[in-house]
Design an enzyme around this catalytic site. Sequence first.
Site, mmCIF file in Angstrom:
data_model
loop_
_atom_site.group_PDB
_atom_site.id
_atom_site.type_symbol
_atom_site.label_atom_id
_atom_site.label_comp_id
_atom_site.label_asym_id
_atom_site.label_seq_id
_atom_site.Cartn_x
_atom_site.Cartn_y
_atom_site.Cartn_z
ATOM 1 N N SER A 1 -12.194 3.093 6.376
ATOM 2 C CA SER A 1 -10.921 2.463 6.783
ATOM 3 C C SER A 1 -11.715 1.102 5.549
ATOM 4 C CB SER A 1 -11.408 1.610 8.011
ATOM 5 O OG SER A 1 -11.985 2.295 8.935
ATOM 6 N N HIS A 2 -10.234 1.184 5.327
ATOM 7 C CA HIS A 2 -9.673 -0.378 4.264
ATOM 8 C C HIS A 2 -9.456 -1.893 4.842
ATOM 9 C CE1 HIS A 2 -7.982 -2.209 0.931
ATOM 10 N NE2 HIS A 2 -8.753 -1.394 -0.094
ATOM 11 N N PRO A 3 -10.577 -2.571 4.546
ATOM 12 C CA PRO A 3 -10.129 -3.791 5.334
ATOM 13 C C PRO A 3 -9.373 -4.614 5.040
ATOM 14 C CG PRO A 3 -11.278 -4.299 3.280
ATOM 15 C CD PRO A 3 -11.120 -2.378 3.400
ATOM 16 N N LEU B 1 -6.111 -2.875 3.925
ATOM 17 C CA LEU B 1 -4.775 -2.327 3.780
ATOM 18 C C LEU B 1 -4.642 -0.678 5.300
ATOM 19 C CD1 LEU B 1 -4.656 -1.498 0.248
ATOM 20 C CD2 LEU B 1 -3.620 -3.496 1.509
ATOM 21 N N SER C 1 -6.096 3.682 4.986
ATOM 22 C CA SER C 1 -7.340 4.660 5.895
ATOM 23 C C SER C 1 -7.274 5.702 6.341
ATOM 24 C CB SER C 1 -7.847 2.772 7.135
ATOM 25 O OG SER C 1 -7.861 2.304 6.901
#
Length: 244
Positions: free
Chosen positions: A231-233, A235, A239
């Site tokens: 999970s990209h914080p 983008l 994710s």
Amino acid sequence: MQPFEGIRVLDLTHVLAGPFCTSQLANLGAEVIKIESHTHPDMTRDDGGSQTLNEDQMGTFFLSQSAGKKSLTLDLASKDGIAIFELLVKTSDVVVQNYSGDKLEKLGISFEKLSKINSKIIYCSMTGFGKTGPKANHPAYDVVIQAYSGIMAANGWSNEDPPLRVGPPMVDYGTGAQAAFAISSALFQRERTGTGQEIDVAMADAALMLMSSGVTETLATGVSPKRFGNSHPELPYYSAYKSS
């Protein structure tokens, strides 16, 4: 006609990074002669999931980057072996080696000596930390550079979890690709200058190249990247999500 048709490469590499580099040159048409010790051949010959192939000295780790190469055994610690190698240098374009430290130089296989035999020779060394500096003689494998460079520290589910090694040997293959590109560039430059050159490729440098944006962000902000798993914080489109 392939791009490197007519180019001869003497391959003194072993394990993954070096052989992957020379396999890229072979894929582009170069004649690659893999030179191994008759007593200590490439250790990946018996490495892989097939016991039958391992017993035949054709392990899958070896096969994955050895197709299209020629094979020769030489005792480079002997005068006869060095003499044969120097004869090959006269008609070759590239020498690639990934022995740690200055082991080959001590045997007389250095760029300074080989360039006197063939002024057009391109000599590429691949090491863990480069040929200069306090760690020049330190050996390294993929996992060592993953840890040293910070790749493991940037990989994982959260900062509370321990650093996580990337599964495939990304540094080995990244270094091999970078070295193949450097050799290609040197061959192009030789067409302009008529002379060869020495190339120094370090796995540590390649690792930093593989995470360029993260390195730049850390230098700009002074904050190391956080581990955030799938999970990209920032983008959401970058994710991974469970779907039907």
